[in-house]
Motif scaffolding. Structure first.
Motif, mmCIF file in Angstrom:
data_model
loop_
_atom_site.group_PDB
_atom_site.id
_atom_site.type_symbol
_atom_site.label_atom_id
_atom_site.label_comp_id
_atom_site.label_asym_id
_atom_site.label_seq_id
_atom_site.Cartn_x
_atom_site.Cartn_y
_atom_site.Cartn_z
ATOM 1 N N SER A 1 0.762 -1.282 0.166
ATOM 2 C CA SER A 1 -0.007 -0.152 0.114
ATOM 3 C C SER A 1 0.839 1.185 -0.151
ATOM 4 C CB SER A 1 -1.090 -0.070 1.340
ATOM 5 O OG SER A 1 -0.411 0.590 2.229
ATOM 6 N N LEU A 2 1.949 1.153 0.776
ATOM 7 C CA LEU A 2 2.969 2.340 0.637
ATOM 8 C C LEU A 2 3.200 2.472 -0.813
ATOM 9 C CD1 LEU A 2 5.151 1.836 3.914
ATOM 10 C CD2 LEU A 2 3.343 3.589 3.341
ATOM 11 N N THR A 3 3.667 1.416 -1.298
ATOM 12 C CA THR A 3 4.400 1.646 -2.804
ATOM 13 C C THR A 3 3.258 2.016 -3.694
ATOM 14 O OG1 THR A 3 5.602 -0.462 -2.582
ATOM 15 C CG2 THR A 3 5.338 0.398 -4.728
ATOM 16 N N GLU B 1 0.988 4.074 -2.804
ATOM 17 C CA GLU B 1 0.783 5.589 -2.432
ATOM 18 C C GLU B 1 1.921 6.450 -3.283
ATOM 19 O OE1 GLU B 1 -0.264 5.810 1.383
ATOM 20 O OE2 GLU B 1 -0.812 8.193 1.289
ATOM 21 N N ILE B 2 2.911 5.727 -3.248
ATOM 22 C CA ILE B 2 4.324 6.414 -3.722
ATOM 23 C C ILE B 2 3.960 6.562 -5.460
ATOM 24 C CG2 ILE B 2 6.575 6.196 -4.905
ATOM 25 C CD1 ILE B 2 7.076 4.929 -2.104
#
Lengths: 404, 404
Positions: free
Chosen positions: B70-72, B74-75
């Motif tokens: 999910s972080l990726t 978001e990036i």
């Protein structure tokens, strides 16, 4: 924890990154490495700086980078970029002229990457050169050379990872200048910085291009009106150059009153157009070398109303019309056509009235003696408060006396 | 793997996210959950769409979301946002008028969040309403109501997570309109969408505001010139309205030639100013009801050069001057003042020449009979190729015949 930027920072349990672009902004930045979250409350305009500060704090607090931390940092970066671009739009909206806009862009660019100093160059006609936070002549010429190079080549470059240069390019219209930044205060330039600066430069270029179009149109407009008015003035050799001199002297008074920027442009236009009603006067009056008959005087005295009649169908001219219609009113109410008095008379009209009367007095006239500049200034002084607004007459006499 | 957008997508071993804003762009998107990376090559302008597609592919390929994924994502979102804003700057740079710019903004807004349809409203004078991808009247009125509400309240709103509305606000000048988007094709609006749209709307508002300033100045400029020229024309009751009719007829020819936008504005200005040299003619010539003496004719024939003399000091007028100086040249080279022939004569001058001669023929003259419209059209036809450029004369006669 208090920061040196006047922000309140609280460390909370871990949550998601939040950012609110309200005037009184609030940002929340994760530092998941430590299970911490920083909530920041303060002026929205400084939010990008503060987000950077927080990130730097996180870096200082622990150098053990792991993938999750670096990913989070990248997210903060990306949020920061949007906030930076939003902030630039606010600054551009507040800036009223190309110099102020150049300042807004350069300031945002410096803050966005934390660069030590910068230079913005708009090339071509209306060249503009703006430096920010540069201290030495050497620094300035290095930055200028880089901005010129970027503008010339039309592409970005990073010089030894310490300096960065971006062209200002508008699609379909090419490169109109360049932006160069000095070394970052921490670290060297990364590809993320390049991407952000490219977007920032793309918007800046669009604005400068649109400014230039506006200025070109304004110069064409004023030049056309000036030339037409001058051709009308020149029909009577004695009034040749009259409207242009009235424009110059009116502007001189206005500057002393603090009227500047767009308002000053409106006054210049009003002054150029104050006698536009004279288009309608027959040559027999314009070229009359003897006394005018009462009927002829009556026609001459109608030129303010004729000016109004000519100009009132024009769009966006409402603030100029009173200056045309009232420039022969007198401060004591004895003028024409309406007999308005004091500050009921339009401000532009009161300014133009002094400049107009002075120029008329020093022009060669057959129906009254021509005054020297000194005689005319004495006349303006003596009629201050009766014919003229004493404020305007005072400034005019002071400025013109100082000049000689 | 081939996509339905004409892009080539290859799955590679995991690496970092990359994005290049070249005309032929390349983007690389991580899907670390599967140790995969998608490399995309294709037109840069569609890159935001494709990045979204890739992200959606990743979601479909595995629903087991973990924090890293999910972080990726978001990036990727954040990179996409910069790419979207960069793309909007390119589109705005290519757009030549407010309608095209409204289209560019709305198109970018729709793509950026994957919304199904949208509406952009600029309120106040010069009101502009633009819909994109809306199908029913009901949909349009709903979006318009939302855009109006956002413009009225000056703040963003999300309606039942399905519609989103943003005000178009310029700092110091207030709200000038609103932007409303229909439901997203997938999912509902998130805070990230709001932030991106706020930045996008802030830049759009700045551009529309600067467009409006330009248009206001242009309207003031054209109105002023038109009024002054009309006042000059009206000195001779027979030429009242002449320049305005020449402007209208010249524009009619130009539209048929595909001259539009800024170029058409230049032609209109040239047509309004073509007789500006007549300012200098004495009333005795303008009001002459009998035959002019050879000396008086000589003066009349100098009006193109006098127009040039009046206007040549003006900035940014170089493209207009030949139209003023050459509108009495003839296609066969027998005109004045220079005797230029054929396409050596300025295009604007060849257009204005037809409109000018037609209007002169239908005006009341004492030194020759007044023509009816039909007689004047026959005259234009008969002099096509000798006095007039046959192309211009042909279009003029065809359009004017069609009108009656």
């Amino acid at each position: 924890m208090a920061s040196n930027l006047g922000f309140e920072i609280r460390l909370l349990p871990l949550a998601r990154v939040k950012y609110t672009a309200e005037p009184e902004g609030a940002a929340t930045v994760d530092i998941p490495e430590f299970g911490l979250q920083a909530e920041i409350i303060g002026p929205a305009e400084q939010m990008p700086q503060v987000s950077r500060l927080i990130r730097e704090l996180a870096v200082e607090m622990g150098q053990q980078e792991n993938e999750s931390l670096s990913l989070t940092r990248e997210i903060v970066d990306r949020y920061e970029q949007l906030a930076i671009l939003f902030e630039m739009s606010e600054r551009l909206g507040r800036a009223e002229d190309p110099g102020a806009r150049a300042g807004a862009v350069l300031e945002t660019a410096l803050e966005s990457v934390g660069a030590s100093g910068g230079c913005l160059l708009l090339s071509g006609p209306g060249r503009l050169l703006y430096f920010l936070k540069t201290e030495t002549e050497e620094e300035r010429s290095q930055l200028l050379a880089l901005a010129e190079k970027a503008g010339h080549l039309g592409r970005a470059s990073v010089e030894e990872r310490s300096h960065i240069a971006m062209p200002l390019t508008v699609s379909n219209r090419g490169t109109i200048g360049g932006l160069a930044l000095g070394p970052k205060e921490r670290g060297s330039y990364r590809s993320g910085d390049l991407k952000l600066l490219a977007t920032l430069a793309a918007y800046a270029a669009l604005f400068f291009d649109s400014d230039r179009l506006y200025q070109d149109l304004e110069a064409l407009f004023f030049g056309t009106v000036r030339s037409m008015v001058e051709a009308i003035d020149a029909k009577d050799p004695r009034t040749r150059g009259h409207s242009e001199r009235v424009r110059k002297h009116s502007l001189m008074i206005a500057q002393e009153l603090g009227i500047e920027g767009r308002a000053a442009k409106r006054l210049e236009l009003a002054a150029l157009l104050h006698d536009v009603g004279k288009i309608g006067l027959p040559d027999s009056i314009l070229n009359n070398r003897g006394d005018l008959s009462p009927q002829q005087w009556e026609l001459v005295r109608q030129h303010p109303q004729m000016g109004l009649a000519i100009m009132s169908p024009v769009a966006n001219i409402d603030d100029i019309l009173p200056a045309i219609g009232e420039h022969h009113e007198r401060y004591d109410g004895q003028g024409y056509p309406s007999g308005k008095a004091g500050e009921d008379i339009n401000l532009f009209a009161r300014i133009i009235s002094v400049a107009d009367a002075f120029d008329a007095m020093t022009m060669e006239r057959t129906y009254r003696p021509t005054f020297t500049k000194e005689q005319a200034l004495r006349e303006v002084r003596e009629n201050s408060g009766s014919q003229f607004d004493p404020g305007m007459a005072g400034i005019f006499c002071q400025k013109l006396t100082a000049k000689s």
